[in-house]
Motif scaffolding. Structure first.
Motif, short mmCIF file in Angstrom:
data_model
loop_
_atom_site.label_atom_id
_atom_site.label_comp_id
_atom_site.label_asym_id
_atom_site.label_seq_id
_atom_site.Cartn_x
_atom_site.Cartn_y
_atom_site.Cartn_z
N SER A 31 10.73 20.55 -23.47
CA SER A 31 11.37 19.90 -22.00
C SER A 31 13.21 19.78 -22.58
N LEU A 32 13.31 19.99 -24.10
CA LEU A 32 14.65 19.01 -24.15
C LEU A 32 15.72 19.55 -24.12
N THR A 33 16.95 19.17 -23.68
CA THR A 33 17.30 20.41 -23.72
C THR A 33 18.26 21.43 -24.10
N ARG A 364 13.73 27.30 -26.53
CA ARG A 364 12.94 25.55 -26.42
C ARG A 364 11.82 26.00 -27.12
N ILE A 365 10.73 24.94 -27.00
CA ILE A 365 9.81 24.93 -28.00
C ILE A 365 9.07 24.17 -26.92
N GLU A 372 2.48 25.68 -32.35
CA GLU A 372 3.78 25.49 -31.41
C GLU A 372 4.76 26.82 -31.32
N VAL A 373 4.99 26.76 -30.08
CA VAL A 373 5.82 28.23 -29.51
C VAL A 373 7.64 27.61 -29.19
N TRP A 374 8.00 28.76 -30.31
CA TRP A 374 9.03 28.90 -30.07
C TRP A 374 10.33 30.13 -29.01
N LEU A 375 10.99 29.87 -28.38
CA LEU A 375 11.32 31.25 -27.04
C LEU A 375 12.98 31.60 -27.76
#
Length: 427
Positions: A31-33, A364-365, A372-375
């Motif tokens: 949810s971090l920007t 986003r993570i 842990e998913v990195w997008l």
């Protein structure tokens, strides 16, 4: 000759990069920007959050939270009291996988805990219950911006049994009263491992000679033992509370005196780390953007400095300005990967460090217990790219993550590598 000018720049860049970075942050939660949104954001927002913990006793766990909060000054927030008026902070212990069953939750009151705000850095120390009926949990921290009606979330793993010694003994640098949680210490530093119960406990610190290889490509189907290249060179027996001077570089692993199945690994590095400066160190990260022949030529060169210059000049068809830009950008990524992902080996060598070095920070993570998913956001050339990492603890670390590899990643990976080689990726 052409290479001399580049050579001077290259090693000047390495030498000028010798200062140690003190403040490090972990990669942000889902949810971090994003970075693009950050530039436009006017409200205060959390750009990074890092959560650690140490077992206090049979009923309590001490949590150490560091957060970087942007736009505080422009919103006239300069104190803990003003921050408390803007944000509500809550915690929740919940199931680490599957359905997020909530075990217990509570609120962190700024006025009742140890908290400090310096520039944009918030530090908080508070206690949460140690749940005896569960072995593990996910600790979810939420910062709720009351004025803007939005929240910032971070999830981290908690082992209630505290099998790893770093979850029962804090590592303190000389003259510091807050535990040090970074996974690397500069050579020559003095450290003390302290238990929060105030008693002496027998401990063992083993030093290993490290030959950790770089991460396999995202398309690789190979398997290997990550620890096969580690050789024990020294065993130090001591007691908690006793100061140690770490005079030799290498990977160190802290164990209980009688328990050697689960340790805490960290690195003792030269004063320039997380930046690289030694000749061999500078060559190794190039494996992510080079052919096997190029790497073998570099390793076998009699004049390494000349060979390294020619490597970049050949890549850019003799364009020295472009070669300098690639050097600057690529090694900046390597440094940042070391800051973020170092465990018992250099951060750039980890699966996360490899992806970060080549593709940069994700948009986003998403964290979910063991996963842990990195997008990476959709672009003109690609749809959204997704990388999934699973936490797979080993003998040295509880923070070892492995990438789920697929042959299909080649469609994304090779264009990014080519972008580096042509100078299309700049920072």
């Amino acid at each position: 000759m052409k290479y001399k000018g580049l050579l001077s720049f290259f090693f000047a860049f390495a030498v000028l990069s010798a200062c140690k970075v003190q403040n490090k942050t972990s990669v942000n939660s889902e949810s971090l920007t994003s970075r693009k949104e950050m530039k436009k954001e006017l409200n205060p927002f959390i750009s990074a959050m890092k959560v650690e913990y140490i077992l206090k006793d049979s009923t309590e766990i001490v949590v150490f939270l560091d957060a970087t909060i942007e736009n505080l000054e422009s919103n006239e927030i300069n104190s803990i009291e003003e921050l408390a008026d803007r944000f509500r902070v809550t915690w929740a212990l919940q199931a680490p996988t599957g359905i997020k069953e909530k075990y217990e939750s509570g609120r962190v009151n700024f006025e009742e805990v140890e908290a400090s705000l310096l520039d944009q850095k918030l530090n908080m120390v508070f206690e949460i219950p140690r749940l005896r009926e569960f072995q593990e949990a996910s600790l979810s921290m939420e910062f709720i911006d009351i004025s803007a009606s939005r929240k910032f979330t971070n999830e981290s793993y908690v082992d209630f049994n505290a099998q790893r010694p770093n979850r029962r003994f804090g590592m303190y640098l000389e003259n510091q009263d807050i535990p040090f949680f970074d996974a690397y210490v500069n050579v020559g530093n003095k450290v003390t491992f302290k238990s929060m119960d105030g008693f002496e406990h027998p401990l063992v610190l083993k030093r290993y000679r490290t030959e950790a290889p770089a991460a396999l490509s995202p398309m690789s189907s190979s398997k290997r033992n990550e620890l096969a290249g580690f050789r024990e060179e020294e065993t130090i027996k001591f007691k908690s509370g006793e100061e140690l001077r770490l005079d030799k570089e290498g990977t160190y692993v802290l164990y209980d005196q009688e328990k050697f199945d689960a340790g805490y690994g960290f690195m003792v590095v030269d004063e320039r780390y997380p930046r690289l400066s030694e000749e061999e160190e500078l060559t190794e990260p190039l494996v992510y953007m080079s052919t096997n022949d190029e790497i073998n030529n570099l390793k076998g060169a009699e004049d390494f400095k000349k060979a390294l210059d020619l490597y970049f000049l050949n890549m850019t068809s003799g364009n020295q300005a472009l070669a300098k830009q690639i050097i600057r950008s690529y090694y900046r990524r390597v440094k940042r990967a070391n800051e973020l992902f170092t465990t018992y080996k250099e951060g750039w060598k980890t699966d996360k460090g490899m992806i970060y070095t080549v593709l940069g920070p994700p948009s986003r993570i998403q964290r979910n217990g063991m996963r842990e998913v990195w997008l990476y956001s959709q672009s003109a050339n690609f749809s959204e790219i997704i990388f999934t990492f699973y936490r797979k603890p080993n003998q040295f670390s509880e923070d070892h993550y492995e990438l789920v590899r697929y042959p299909e990643y080649g469609a994304y990976w090779y264009p990014f590598v080519e972008a580096w080689r042509t100078g299309s990726i700049m920072e």
